[in-house]
Motif scaffolding. Sequence first.
Motif, PDB file in Angstrom:
ATOM      1  N   UNK A 139      10.900 -95.002   9.597  1.00 40.46           N
ATOM      2  CA  UNK A 139      11.718 -96.011  10.263  1.00 40.46           C
ATOM      3  C   UNK A 139      12.998 -96.308   9.503  1.00 40.46           C
ATOM      4  N   UNK A 140      14.059 -96.633  10.224  1.00 30.52           N
ATOM      5  CA  UNK A 140      15.327 -97.008   9.606  1.00 30.52           C
ATOM      6  C   UNK A 140      15.317 -98.489   9.237  1.00 30.52           C
ATOM      7  N   UNK A 141      16.041 -98.819   8.199  1.00 24.89           N
ATOM      8  CA  UNK A 141      16.200-100.216   7.812  1.00 24.89           C
ATOM      9  C   UNK A 141      17.364-100.808   8.613  1.00 24.89           C
ATOM     10  N   UNK A 142      17.196-102.020   9.079  1.00 27.36           N
ATOM     11  CA  UNK A 142      18.198-102.661   9.928  1.00 27.36           C
ATOM     12  C   UNK A 142      19.301-103.303   9.079  1.00 27.36           C
ATOM     13  N   UNK A 143      20.493-102.718   9.143  1.00 26.98           N
ATOM     14  CA  UNK A 143      21.681-103.274   8.502  1.00 26.98           C
ATOM     15  C   UNK A 143      22.722-103.556   9.584  1.00 26.98           C
ATOM     16  N   UNK A 144      23.616-104.479   9.308  1.00 26.82           N
ATOM     17  CA  UNK A 144      24.755-104.697  10.210  1.00 26.82           C
ATOM     18  C   UNK A 144      25.987-105.041   9.382  1.00 26.82           C
ATOM     19  N   UNK A 145      27.143-104.729   9.929  1.00 27.79           N
ATOM     20  CA  UNK A 145      28.419-105.013   9.273  1.00 27.79           C
ATOM     21  C   UNK A 145      29.236-105.908  10.198  1.00 27.79           C
ATOM     22  N   UNK A 146      29.549-107.110   9.753  1.00 28.80           N
ATOM     23  CA  UNK A 146      30.228-108.083  10.593  1.00 28.80           C
ATOM     24  C   UNK A 146      31.555-108.541   9.955  1.00 28.80           C
ATOM     25  N   UNK A 147      32.618-108.433  10.718  1.00 26.25           N
ATOM     26  CA  UNK A 147      33.906-108.930  10.255  1.00 26.25           C
ATOM     27  C   UNK A 147      33.877-110.461  10.268  1.00 26.25           C
TER      28      UNK A 147
END
Length: 304
Positions: free
Chosen positions: A291-299
């Motif tokens: 499974x992939x780890x959940x990351x996000x990039x937010x301005x």
Amino acid sequence: MSSHAHLLPNGYKAQIAQWLQEDTPSFDYGGYVVGESDQKAVLYCKAEGVLAGVPFFDEVFKQLDCKVEWTSQEGEYLNPDGKIAIAHVYGKARHLLLGERIALNIISRCSGIALKAHKVAQLQKERGFKGVIAATRKTTPAHTNASIHQTGFRLVEKYGVLVGGLDTHRMDLSSMVMLKDNHIWAHGSITKAVQAARSVAGFSLKIEVECQSEEEADEAIAAGADVIMLDNFTGEGLKAAAKSVKQRWAQKGVNNFLVESSGGITYETCAEYFCDDIDILSMSTITQGVGHVDFSLKIVPQKQ
């Protein structure tokens, strides 16, 4: 930056440039919308993982003239309650979004593999297994390109294995000679296959032979194989076979070979194989079906 980053070949930078080109082959329509104002983005981790893939993430944004500042270290175990900020990325809005998905894809998969490797390594430590646990060469295939030597996602995946605390096994077909059943059948016998391999591999490469029985293991050892893979044995059957082979050859004064077990071993079953007569456990499940780890990039919105 993790010391593991110093292992990386310079060619990975060309690979990242290729991924950036692939993701925006013509017009950057979304980039037109956001423009080139200076912005700050926050990288959030939103699920359990072991942070891995930092040098790849950094290189994506370096090629886009952005700067990354990390607040977490590579190899760090992360298990946020909700989400936690682990890095800040500074650059022009268009550039941040050009690199966003590629960078997230890389660390999401790399960190997922590192987490799986970490859990197996922890189990190994708890149970006191002294051997090596390694991933296999079952990785994401390469995309061929005539002008760039590419390894697909293998380099990222093997990197994640290292960060998670396990062995990478062989990186490619040139790293070690592994003679499987197809090699044996095509060449006629284990002995002939080992002799042919040694004639070209020289002294610097190990030769490993896949064996389906103790008799095949004996033939491989007699032929001069360095590693004997007992393939698809059950837990108790493997322990018995490994002990039998090692004792038999020790009586002859021969102990210059390693015994590896492979085939269908998972996190849930690997402890069944832990014993002093097994030197190596190899597991494809470290890199497959992870499974992939959940990351996000937010301005970060700027105050008006």
